[in-house]
Scaffold this motif. Structure first.
Motif, PDB file in Angstrom:
ATOM      1  N   GLU A  49       0.842  -1.190   0.000  1.00 50.92           N
ATOM      2  CA  GLU A  49       0.000   0.000   0.000  1.00 50.92           C
ATOM      3  C   GLU A  49       0.883   1.248   0.000  1.00 50.92           C
ATOM      4  O   GLU A  49       2.060   1.203   0.335  1.00 50.92           O
ATOM      5  N   CYS A  97       5.675   2.140  -2.084  1.00 50.13           N
ATOM      6  CA  CYS A  97       4.728   1.069  -1.805  1.00 50.13           C
ATOM      7  C   CYS A  97       5.384   0.137  -0.791  1.00 50.13           C
ATOM      8  O   CYS A  97       6.398  -0.489  -1.079  1.00 50.13           O
ATOM      9  N   LYS A 135       1.924  -4.273   3.462  1.00 45.25           N
ATOM     10  CA  LYS A 135       0.826  -3.983   4.383  1.00 45.25           C
ATOM     11  C   LYS A 135       1.151  -4.445   5.796  1.00 45.25           C
ATOM     12  O   LYS A 135       0.798  -3.794   6.759  1.00 45.25           O
TER      13      LYS A 135
END
Length: 157
Positions: free
Chosen positions: A121, A142, A145
């Motif tokens: 994410e 990125c 998570k």
């Protein structure tokens, strides 16, 4: 007697075949708007590495101020290209995808939207980058998570 004629035939034919083969592997001198090559020749042999640079206000459409192409079987490894100094080359963003420009570079002011791969994410909710004066502004990151979840718990020793 037959082997003598075969030997003579091979002696005459073989050098001609080698010359024809090596001539076929050459690359013609490429063209380049707003740039120059080192060394300058009309043709280049197979595996020749040809460096190129760009005139003021331009840069190669690859990383760095000098670029290189290689003659492989009569074809250059890529088409040399000089772009405006304020343009951006594609960024490298780990664990992400974005729409690549058809020309291979982006004009100043272009905005790209980054999509993180599955399981990743955007860090700090940044999902876009803008080409400003030859560099990308605030490239998104990125991150996994699971890493961002642990970080949000503030579990530092």
């Amino acid at each position: 007697m037959c082997s003598r004629y075969l030997g003579f035939f091979l002696l005459v034919w073989f050098p001609g075949a080698l010359h024809a083969q090596s001539a076929a592997l050459q690359c013609a001198a490429p063209s380049l708007d707003h740039g120059y090559f080192l060394p300058v020749k009309e043709t280049y042999s197979h595996d020749t590495k040809l460096r190129y640079g760009c005139e003021n206000t331009h840069k190669p459409a690859v990383e760095g101020w000098w670029a290189e192409i290689v003659c492989q079987h009569g074809t250059w490894s890529h088409t040399p290209r000089c772009i405006e100094e304020k343009a951006c080359i594609p960024p490298t963003i780990a664990n992400a995808k974005y729409t690549e420009a058809s020309e291979g570079w982006y004009e100043e002011g272009h905005i790209i939207r980054i999509t993180c791969d599955k399981g990743y994410e955007h860090k700090d909710n940044i999902a876009t980058a803008k080409c400003i004066n030859g560099t990308w502004s605030s490239l998104p990151i990125c991150e996994s998570k699971s890493f961002s979840f642990v970080q949000s718990l503030n579990l530092t020793p």
